[in-house]
Design an enzyme around this catalytic site. Structure first.
Site, PDB file in Angstrom:
ATOM      1  N   ARG A 123       0.813  -1.229   0.000  1.00  0.00           N
ATOM      2  CA  ARG A 123       0.000   0.000   0.000  1.00  0.00           C
ATOM      3  C   ARG A 123       0.845   1.278   0.000  1.00  0.00           C
ATOM      4  NH1 ARG A 123      -3.286  -3.242   3.578  1.00  0.00           N
ATOM      5  NH2 ARG A 123      -5.211  -3.860   2.508  1.00  0.00           N
ATOM      6  N   LYS A 144       3.781  11.656 -10.652  1.00  0.00           N
ATOM      7  CA  LYS A 144       2.884  10.871 -11.499  1.00  0.00           C
ATOM      8  C   LYS A 144       3.602   9.590 -11.917  1.00  0.00           C
ATOM      9  CE  LYS A 144       0.435  12.968 -14.717  1.00  0.00           C
ATOM     10  NZ  LYS A 144       0.025  13.897 -15.792  1.00  0.00           N
ATOM     11  N   GLU A 186      10.590  17.845 -24.406  1.00  0.00           N
ATOM     12  CA  GLU A 186       9.937  18.295 -23.177  1.00  0.00           C
ATOM     13  C   GLU A 186      10.504  19.634 -22.712  1.00  0.00           C
ATOM     14  OE1 GLU A 186       7.324  17.091 -21.905  1.00  0.00           O
ATOM     15  OE2 GLU A 186       7.190  14.956 -22.373  1.00  0.00           O
ATOM     16  N   LYS A 228       8.399  22.914 -14.284  1.00  0.00           N
ATOM     17  CA  LYS A 228       7.580  21.777 -13.845  1.00  0.00           C
ATOM     18  C   LYS A 228       7.242  21.905 -12.362  1.00  0.00           C
ATOM     19  CE  LYS A 228       5.791  17.538 -14.004  1.00  0.00           C
ATOM     20  NZ  LYS A 228       6.534  16.373 -14.525  1.00  0.00           N
ATOM     21  N   GLU A 238      -3.462  17.440 -10.815  1.00  0.00           N
ATOM     22  CA  GLU A 238      -3.923  17.703 -12.179  1.00  0.00           C
ATOM     23  C   GLU A 238      -5.427  17.994 -12.245  1.00  0.00           C
ATOM     24  OE1 GLU A 238      -3.576  15.609 -16.523  1.00  0.00           O
ATOM     25  OE2 GLU A 238      -1.880  15.343 -15.168  1.00  0.00           O
ATOM     26  N   ARG A 242      -2.011  21.900 -14.004  1.00  0.00           N
ATOM     27  CA  ARG A 242      -1.058  20.826 -14.318  1.00  0.00           C
ATOM     28  C   ARG A 242      -1.379  20.179 -15.659  1.00  0.00           C
ATOM     29  NH1 ARG A 242       1.684  16.246 -10.333  1.00  0.00           N
ATOM     30  NH2 ARG A 242       3.071  15.415 -11.944  1.00  0.00           N
ATOM     31  N   ASN A 246       0.488  18.801 -20.417  1.00  0.00           N
ATOM     32  CA  ASN A 246       0.145  17.819 -21.450  1.00  0.00           C
ATOM     33  C   ASN A 246       0.095  18.435 -22.845  1.00  0.00           C
ATOM     34  OD1 ASN A 246      -0.250  15.309 -19.982  1.00  0.00           O
ATOM     35  ND2 ASN A 246      -1.962  16.343 -18.992  1.00  0.00           N
ATOM     36  N   HIS A 249       0.625  16.305 -25.886  1.00  0.00           N
ATOM     37  CA  HIS A 249       0.517  14.906 -25.473  1.00  0.00           C
ATOM     38  C   HIS A 249      -0.793  14.245 -25.892  1.00  0.00           C
ATOM     39  CE1 HIS A 249       4.001  16.056 -23.191  1.00  0.00           C
ATOM     40  NE2 HIS A 249       4.133  14.851 -22.668  1.00  0.00           N
ATOM     41  N   HIS A 253       0.388  10.936 -27.315  1.00  0.00           N
ATOM     42  CA  HIS A 253       0.064   9.635 -26.719  1.00  0.00           C
ATOM     43  C   HIS A 253      -0.734   8.771 -27.684  1.00  0.00           C
ATOM     44  CE1 HIS A 253       0.557  10.919 -22.213  1.00  0.00           C
ATOM     45  NE2 HIS A 253       1.706  10.736 -22.827  1.00  0.00           N
ATOM     46  N   HIS A 266       9.059   8.925 -27.119  1.00  0.00           N
ATOM     47  CA  HIS A 266       8.037   9.793 -26.528  1.00  0.00           C
ATOM     48  C   HIS A 266       8.211  11.224 -27.020  1.00  0.00           C
ATOM     49  CE1 HIS A 266       5.176  11.384 -23.679  1.00  0.00           C
ATOM     50  NE2 HIS A 266       6.100  12.170 -23.160  1.00  0.00           N
TER      51      HIS A 266
END
Length: 366
Positions: A123, A144, A186, A228, A238, A242, A246, A249, A253, A266
């Site tokens: 956990r 993330k 990036e 960032k 997010e 935030r 993206n 992206h 993606h 990427h």
């Protein structure tokens, strides 16, 4: 060495950046109440392991830590449930407990996978990010962590902040040109969404990838991390700004998923995605960014600037509708209002498909 404190709504942690930063690991661990004998579990990949695993393991073993290592295949395909499960199994077999620490030694794939293992093992246990790529200057900060699903990238994950980020820039010396390029995408993204002065500096100072060396490379990393970190400080989970990170992206993606992970890096996929986002921005806002000649700028670094001829735009649209920013099947994209300023906008399917088809014909120069 550059030191920063990353602040979020739930945690504050140090970031150490510089040549030889890895040497601080033993003292850093002691400051985190990890005495000698603590079990450390290094996750790395089969590209990084021959280069740096023995060095990091020896450093920690000399400080009398109980060190284990787990090596995954390099590449985006390693962010799968099978590799996640195998890594969990290895952690259990090594006897990791709740005081153990996972160390993610590698690029974004290693950081995402190891971080998600840490988020879910018993956990949640602690982990440290040790980026070895330029691309990971983005993913190592902010907590993330995720694995991919065949239906979409990063669809299974969590927000789990690291205990620290240790960014030894000497590890970047062995980075292949394609990976350097991927990470630079990036860096460009951070400038476009948040910092016009940094954008102007990039245009003036980084003429080719060969310029990404020494002080200029360190400055790019420092600026990218600062941007960032400022966004994460405002919005950890997010729910607001935030999402601006993206930029590029949504399509990026979709391309990675549609083409198969690894066909494009990427950064290459995000570069095409950023050019498409600018393409859409021009049509949505009725303004032009032509004076910036962004496609020519990107092409100068060797980025692809158009859609691969093998992709079908209706399939890309369906992938984009599965993006995490989408609401009720409606695509929400980060658009460029001006250099250094973006916003999230809902877009209708018909318009998007028209623009995808047009972009496919014209590329980023449209």
């Amino acid at each position: 060495m550059i030191e920063r404190t990353i602040e979020t709504a739930t945690k504050r942690y140090p970031l150490l950046l510089g040549d030889g930063a890895a040497r601080v690991l033993p003292s850093l661990l002691r400051s985190l109440s990890c005495p000698p004998g603590t079990k450390l579990f290094i996750v790395t990949d089969d590209t990084v392991a021959p280069l740096y695993l023995d060095e990091v393991r020896a450093l920690l073993a000399a400080a009398e830590y109980d060190v284990y290592a787990y090596v995954i295949p390099s590449g985006e395909a390693a962010k799968s449930f099978d590799h996640y499960y195998a890594c969990q199994t290895a952690a259990l077999q090594c006897g990791l407990d709740r005081r153990s620490v996972i160390i993610a030694l590698g690029g974004g794939v290693v950081g995402d996978l190891a971080g998600f293992v840490a988020a879910t093992y018993m956990r949640g246990i602690r982990y440290i990010q040790m980026p070895t790529t330029l691309l990971a200057h983005d993913s190592a900060v902010g907590g993330k962590v995720a694995i991919n699903h065949p239906l979409g990238k990063n669809m299974i994950g969590a927000f789990h902040q690291p205990e620290a980020v240790v960014y030894d820039t000497s590890f970047l010396r062995t980075l292949p040109e394609r990976e350097l390029r991927s990470g630079f995408a990036e860096v460009i993204k951070h400038a476009l969404i948040r910092d016009r002065r940094f954008y102007d500096w990039l245009r003036a100072e980084i003429k080719t990838l060969a310029d990404l060396r020494g002080e200029k490379l360190a400055y790019c990393i420092e600026k990218g991390i600062d941007i960032k970190a400022s966004v994460v400080r405002e919005d950890e989970k997010e729910t607001g700004v935030r999402a601006h990170l993206n930029f590029g992206h949504t399509l990026g993606h979709a391309l990675e998923s549609e083409l198969g992970y690894g066909a494009l890096t990427h950064g290459e996929a995000v570069a095409v995605g950023m050019l498409f986002a600018v393409f859409v921005s021009e049509r949505f806002y009725g303004r032009s960014f032509a004076e910036h000649r962004l496609a020519d700028w990107f092409a100068g670094y060797g980025f692809p600037v158009s859609l691969p001829t093998t992709v079908q735009t209706p399939r890309l649209l369906e992938k984009m509708k599965g993006d995490k920013k989408a609401y009720a099947g409606t695509v929400r994209m980060v658009l460029l209002c001006e250099i250094g300023d973006v916003e999230v906008v809902e877009l209708e399917d018909d318009n998007l498909l028209t623009w995808l088809d047009e972009f496919a014909r014209q590329g980023g120069k449209g």
